[in-house]
Design a protein around this motif. Structure first.
Motif, PDB file in Angstrom:
ATOM      1  N   ILE A   1       1.241  -1.114  -0.140  1.00  0.00           N
ATOM      2  CA  ILE A   1      -0.220   0.423   0.193  1.00  0.00           C
ATOM      3  C   ILE A   1       1.111   1.289  -0.041  1.00  0.00           C
ATOM      4  CG2 ILE A   1      -1.343   0.914   1.245  1.00  0.00           C
ATOM      5  CD1 ILE A   1      -2.840  -2.020   2.360  1.00  0.00           C
ATOM      6  N   VAL A   2       1.959   1.557   0.774  1.00  0.00           N
ATOM      7  CA  VAL A   2       2.755   2.036   0.652  1.00  0.00           C
ATOM      8  C   VAL A   2       3.440   2.559  -0.670  1.00  0.00           C
ATOM      9  CG1 VAL A   2       5.169   3.472   1.479  1.00  0.00           C
ATOM     10  CG2 VAL A   2       3.392   1.361   3.512  1.00  0.00           C
ATOM     11  N   LEU A   3       3.983   1.250  -1.313  1.00  0.00           N
ATOM     12  CA  LEU A   3       4.006   1.235  -2.672  1.00  0.00           C
ATOM     13  C   LEU A   3       3.187   2.194  -3.718  1.00  0.00           C
ATOM     14  CD1 LEU A   3       5.918  -2.180  -3.602  1.00  0.00           C
ATOM     15  CD2 LEU A   3       7.100   0.132  -4.174  1.00  0.00           C
TER      16      LEU A   3
ATOM     17  N   GLY B   1       2.290  13.150   7.185  1.00  0.00           N
ATOM     18  CA  GLY B   1       1.451  13.242   7.250  1.00  0.00           C
ATOM     19  C   GLY B   1       1.214  11.526   7.613  1.00  0.00           C
ATOM     20  N   VAL B   2       0.965  11.226   6.111  1.00  0.00           N
ATOM     21  CA  VAL B   2       0.350  10.170   4.841  1.00  0.00           C
ATOM     22  C   VAL B   2       1.156   9.627   5.665  1.00  0.00           C
ATOM     23  CG1 VAL B   2       0.301   9.077   2.568  1.00  0.00           C
ATOM     24  CG2 VAL B   2      -0.068  11.371   2.349  1.00  0.00           C
ATOM     25  N   MET B   3       2.482   9.298   5.983  1.00  0.00           N
ATOM     26  CA  MET B   3       2.843   7.971   5.782  1.00  0.00           C
ATOM     27  C   MET B   3       2.447   7.221   8.139  1.00  0.00           C
ATOM     28  SD  MET B   3       5.038   6.688   4.208  1.00  0.00           S
ATOM     29  CE  MET B   3       5.970   6.813   2.520  1.00  0.00           C
ATOM     30  N   VAL B   4       3.036   8.599   7.914  1.00  0.00           N
ATOM     31  CA  VAL B   4       2.771   9.149   9.832  1.00  0.00           C
ATOM     32  C   VAL B   4       0.939   7.625   9.715  1.00  0.00           C
ATOM     33  CG1 VAL B   4       1.601   9.691  11.592  1.00  0.00           C
ATOM     34  CG2 VAL B   4       3.709  10.306  11.191  1.00  0.00           C
ATOM     35  N   VAL B   5       0.130   8.498   8.926  1.00  0.00           N
ATOM     36  CA  VAL B   5      -2.134   7.542   9.078  1.00  0.00           C
ATOM     37  C   VAL B   5      -1.239   5.470   8.238  1.00  0.00           C
ATOM     38  CG1 VAL B   5      -3.436   8.142   7.958  1.00  0.00           C
ATOM     39  CG2 VAL B   5      -3.415   9.793   7.966  1.00  0.00           C
ATOM     40  N   LEU B   6      -0.339   6.121   7.438  1.00  0.00           N
ATOM     41  CA  LEU B   6      -0.607   4.308   6.901  1.00  0.00           C
ATOM     42  C   LEU B   6      -0.218   3.868   8.061  1.00  0.00           C
ATOM     43  CD1 LEU B   6       0.851   4.885   3.603  1.00  0.00           C
ATOM     44  CD2 LEU B   6      -1.232   3.531   3.995  1.00  0.00           C
ATOM     45  N   GLY B   7       1.096   4.449   8.531  1.00  0.00           N
ATOM     46  CA  GLY B   7       1.874   3.447   9.635  1.00  0.00           C
ATOM     47  C   GLY B   7       0.836   3.161  11.273  1.00  0.00           C
ATOM     48  N   VAL B   8      -0.073   3.867  11.367  1.00  0.00           N
ATOM     49  CA  VAL B   8      -0.796   3.801  12.754  1.00  0.00           C
ATOM     50  C   VAL B   8      -1.803   2.815  11.381  1.00  0.00           C
ATOM     51  CG1 VAL B   8      -3.191   4.557  13.309  1.00  0.00           C
ATOM     52  CG2 VAL B   8      -0.904   6.306  13.150  1.00  0.00           C
ATOM     53  N   ALA B   9      -2.582   3.127  10.586  1.00  0.00           N
ATOM     54  CA  ALA B   9      -3.016   2.312  10.111  1.00  0.00           C
ATOM     55  C   ALA B   9      -3.285   1.013   9.860  1.00  0.00           C
ATOM     56  CB  ALA B   9      -4.147   2.171   9.021  1.00  0.00           C
ATOM     57  N   PHE B  10      -2.031   0.392  10.185  1.00  0.00           N
ATOM     58  CA  PHE B  10      -1.453  -0.769   9.514  1.00  0.00           C
ATOM     59  C   PHE B  10      -0.111  -1.059  10.504  1.00  0.00           C
ATOM     60  CE2 PHE B  10      -3.200   0.140   5.293  1.00  0.00           C
ATOM     61  CZ  PHE B  10      -3.761  -0.752   5.807  1.00  0.00           C
ATOM     62  N   PRO B  11      -0.342  -1.958  11.813  1.00  0.00           N
ATOM     63  CA  PRO B  11       0.361  -0.961  12.715  1.00  0.00           C
ATOM     64  C   PRO B  11       2.365  -1.384  12.575  1.00  0.00           C
ATOM     65  CG  PRO B  11      -1.339  -1.997  13.653  1.00  0.00           C
ATOM     66  CD  PRO B  11      -1.547  -1.820  12.269  1.00  0.00           C
ATOM     67  N   LEU B  12       2.056  -2.359  12.001  1.00  0.00           N
ATOM     68  CA  LEU B  12       3.464  -3.541  11.354  1.00  0.00           C
ATOM     69  C   LEU B  12       4.334  -3.139  10.678  1.00  0.00           C
ATOM     70  CD1 LEU B  12       2.987  -7.387  10.972  1.00  0.00           C
ATOM     71  CD2 LEU B  12       4.301  -6.586  12.472  1.00  0.00           C
ATOM     72  N   VAL B  13       3.373  -2.955   9.597  1.00  0.00           N
ATOM     73  CA  VAL B  13       3.906  -1.497   8.587  1.00  0.00           C
ATOM     74  C   VAL B  13       4.359   0.047   9.282  1.00  0.00           C
ATOM     75  CG1 VAL B  13       3.384   0.744   6.924  1.00  0.00           C
ATOM     76  CG2 VAL B  13       2.434  -2.035   6.658  1.00  0.00           C
ATOM     77  N   GLY B  14       3.805   0.748  10.672  1.00  0.00           N
ATOM     78  CA  GLY B  14       4.430   1.561  11.747  1.00  0.00           C
ATOM     79  C   GLY B  14       5.619   1.246  12.024  1.00  0.00           C
ATOM     80  N   ILE B  15       5.681  -0.610  12.531  1.00  0.00           N
ATOM     81  CA  ILE B  15       6.239  -0.539  13.223  1.00  0.00           C
ATOM     82  C   ILE B  15       8.344  -0.754  12.156  1.00  0.00           C
ATOM     83  CG2 ILE B  15       7.925  -2.199  14.635  1.00  0.00           C
ATOM     84  CD1 ILE B  15       4.495  -2.898  15.818  1.00  0.00           C
ATOM     85  N   SER B  16       7.778  -0.957  11.275  1.00  0.00           N
ATOM     86  CA  SER B  16       9.659  -1.369   9.919  1.00  0.00           C
ATOM     87  C   SER B  16       9.352   0.173   9.837  1.00  0.00           C
ATOM     88  CB  SER B  16       8.054  -2.041   9.573  1.00  0.00           C
ATOM     89  OG  SER B  16       7.878  -1.951   8.410  1.00  0.00           O
ATOM     90  N   MET B  17       9.092   1.059   9.491  1.00  0.00           N
ATOM     91  CA  MET B  17       8.888   1.835   9.466  1.00  0.00           C
ATOM     92  C   MET B  17      10.170   2.859  10.181  1.00  0.00           C
ATOM     93  SD  MET B  17       5.852   4.470   7.862  1.00  0.00           S
ATOM     94  CE  MET B  17       4.966   3.873   6.406  1.00  0.00           C
ATOM     95  N   VAL B  18       9.482   2.222  11.013  1.00  0.00           N
ATOM     96  CA  VAL B  18      10.585   3.251  12.202  1.00  0.00           C
ATOM     97  C   VAL B  18      11.917   2.486  12.531  1.00  0.00           C
ATOM     98  CG1 VAL B  18      10.755   3.744  15.256  1.00  0.00           C
ATOM     99  CG2 VAL B  18       8.769   3.776  13.572  1.00  0.00           C
ATOM    100  N   VAL B  19      12.072   0.763  12.390  1.00  0.00           N
ATOM    101  CA  VAL B  19      13.000   0.639  12.143  1.00  0.00           C
ATOM    102  C   VAL B  19      14.288   0.576  11.089  1.00  0.00           C
ATOM    103  CG1 VAL B  19      14.092  -2.244  12.151  1.00  0.00           C
ATOM    104  CG2 VAL B  19      12.272  -1.689  13.674  1.00  0.00           C
ATOM    105  N   MET B  20      12.990   1.032  10.276  1.00  0.00           N
ATOM    106  CA  MET B  20      14.182   1.452   8.295  1.00  0.00           C
ATOM    107  C   MET B  20      14.471   2.960   9.179  1.00  0.00           C
ATOM    108  SD  MET B  20      12.847  -0.168   5.172  1.00  0.00           S
ATOM    109  CE  MET B  20      13.168   1.409   4.240  1.00  0.00           C
ATOM    110  N   TRP B  21      14.156   3.746   9.341  1.00  0.00           N
ATOM    111  CA  TRP B  21      14.014   4.991   9.252  1.00  0.00           C
ATOM    112  C   TRP B  21      15.646   5.562   9.759  1.00  0.00           C
ATOM    113  CZ3 TRP B  21      14.362   8.435  13.941  1.00  0.00           C
ATOM    114  CH2 TRP B  21      15.199   9.713  13.653  1.00  0.00           C
TER     115      TRP B  21
END
Length: 454
Positions: free
Chosen positions: A153-155, A419-439
């Motif tokens: 979905i991020v893609l 904002g868009v990234m935060v919304v996606l990260g909250v909507a899909f928690p696994l994505v959110g966690i991995s975003m933080v790790v990636m960052w």
């Protein structure tokens, strides 16, 4: 004015790059297994013709005769499920648990002859379904598929941003420049199919997410609510209908997964309730009577009857219909034959209805061959998008490096994007966690490399 856009373009590029490298292998696997499962109605009778296809006769044997023949053929086996013939030219099927294996046993409904067996977990469709749902490695696989779908979905979101024309002509935007060669052609194929397929791709990813163990379960807990009145007069067990579904086999519709299983024989003079949990099933209602109930209540052909496994278990008649408006789930008392629950489409909440429609469109079952063709095209687009993305990366990858797009140092904080990234990260928690790790990884490792090179 154009400076912030150009800079954000780099950031979007970078996210798209990381997501793509991670997602592409999963998307290729999901597309291939999806195509196999998509054509199950056509493939199964072809591949397993001698098991599934019979000559239509005049008189069908009763369900109990067929059951007796199966029990005779598998004296040590435990019969878990019965699927009456879906049409006049189809065999009846029993699911038998025998010595640690799960077998699909096929029976000619006219002669009662056992036609043969198929491994319930090792046949073409069961493997495709289990790979598609959890990569055949259980919970870890389920989480990985969920992560890949979330990043998919991020893609799409970052890809649409990168694709946005910004004053270019339609060539390479709405259709590929076929006269181009090399990377430009691959880029056009990638961007144009991505754009045209984005809405369908989002529908596929979001409808697919409803099956996942983490996000899908939260979604179901939130939306899968039935009016309590439906279960009021029926004693409930602590089991849920979702226990009837497995990675390789779907029995009850999605909308029913969170419903409690009723209890048989609640008013009969049985031993204490706790004893009944462990006592074996001893149905006084025979299989044919349960089949008659299904026919009497006009349950769509193609349904299954799951047999009770304990003294307070129930018979469950369920059909996960091609058209969800024909979904049905019935629980029948094994002692009295009383229908304890009968849940249909009109009982589903609006969200459950939308989800079931999404699921059936996802599986290509709603509008017959037309739906299959559309989903096949989506799967081919996913394959083309993934392969073209990998080819582009390979063509521009420096030797010995990943080829991560460079980050500009003059990047402004781009509020909408964050904002868009935060919304996606909250909507899909696994994505959110991995975003933080990636960052964190990106900041520490990649920037250090840049410093070293500088």
């Amino acid at each position: 004015m154009s400076k912030p856009n150009v800079s954000f373009y780099n950031l979007a590029w970078r996210w798209h790059f990381y997501a793509g490298l991670f997602v592409a292998p999963f998307m290729i696997l999901l597309a291939i297994t999806g195509i196999i499962y998509l054509f199950k109605p056509q493939l199964d009778p072809l591949v397993y013709r001698e098991l599934m296809v019979v000559e239509a006769g005049h008189h069908r044997q009763g369900a109990d005769t067929l059951l007796a023949n199966v029990r005779q053929a598998y004296p040590q086996g435990q019969v878990g499920q019965y699927l009456p013939p879906a049409s006049a030219e189809r065999s009846a099927q029993f699911v038998v648990h025998d010595g640690g294996r799960e077998l699909n046993v096929f029976v000619d409904p006219y002669s009662g002859k056992v036609l043969g067996e198929q491994d319930g977990k090792q046949n073409l469709q069961a493997i495709a379904r289990a790979l598609h749902g959890e990569l055949m490695v259980g919970t870890v696989g389920d989480r990985l598929v969920e992560l890949a779908a979330g990043w998919g979905i991020v893609l799409i979101v970052s890809g649409l941003y990168l694709w946005w024309p910004r004053g270019r002509s339609s060539a390479g935007v709405l259709w590929p420049r076929l006269s181009a060669r090399g990377r430009v052609l691959w880029r056009d194929l990638h961007a144009v199919t991505g754009f045209w397929g984005s809405a369908l791709l989002l529908m596929m990813l979001i409808s697919g997410m409803t099956w996942t163990g983490l996000w899908g379960k939260q979604y179901a807990d939130l939306w899968n609510r039935f009016p309590a009145a439906m279960w009021n007069d029926v004693p409930k067990s602590d089991k849920q209908a979702s226990e009837l579904n497995e990675a390789h086999r779907q029995t009850v519709p999605w909308a029913m997964e969170n419903t409690p299983m009723p209890v048989s024989g609640a008013h009969a003079e049985h031993a204490g309730h706790h004893m009944m949990d462990h006592a074996p099933a001893a149905p006084q209602v025979n299989l044919q009577q349960v089949e008659n109930i299904a026919d009497l209540r006009e349950v769509e052909p193609g349904y299954s009857i799951t047999l009770p496994t304990s003294a307070d278990g129930v018979f469950t008649i369920a059909v996960f219909a091609d058209d969800p408006r024909n979904d049905a789930t019935l629980h029948v008392d094994q002692y009295t034959g009383k229908v304890l629950a009968d849940v249909r489409w009109q009982d589903y909440s609006p969200v459950a209805r939308a989800t079931e429609l999404g699921v059936m469109l996802h599986e290509g079952k709603m509008f017959g061959p037309l739906n299959q063709i559309v989903i096949l095209l989506v799967c081919l687009m996913i394959l083309l998008g993934s392969v073209s993305g990998l080819v582009m990366w390979w063509k521009r990858k420096p030797t010995g490096g990943l080829g991560v797009p460079p980050l500009r140092h003059d990047l402004p904080r781009w509020k909408t994007a964050v904002g868009v990234m935060v919304v996606l990260g909250v909507a899909f928690p696994l994505v959110g966690i991995s975003m933080v790790v990636m960052w964190v990884v990106d900041s520490l490792v990649v920037r250090r490399q840049i410093m070293v090179r500088a």
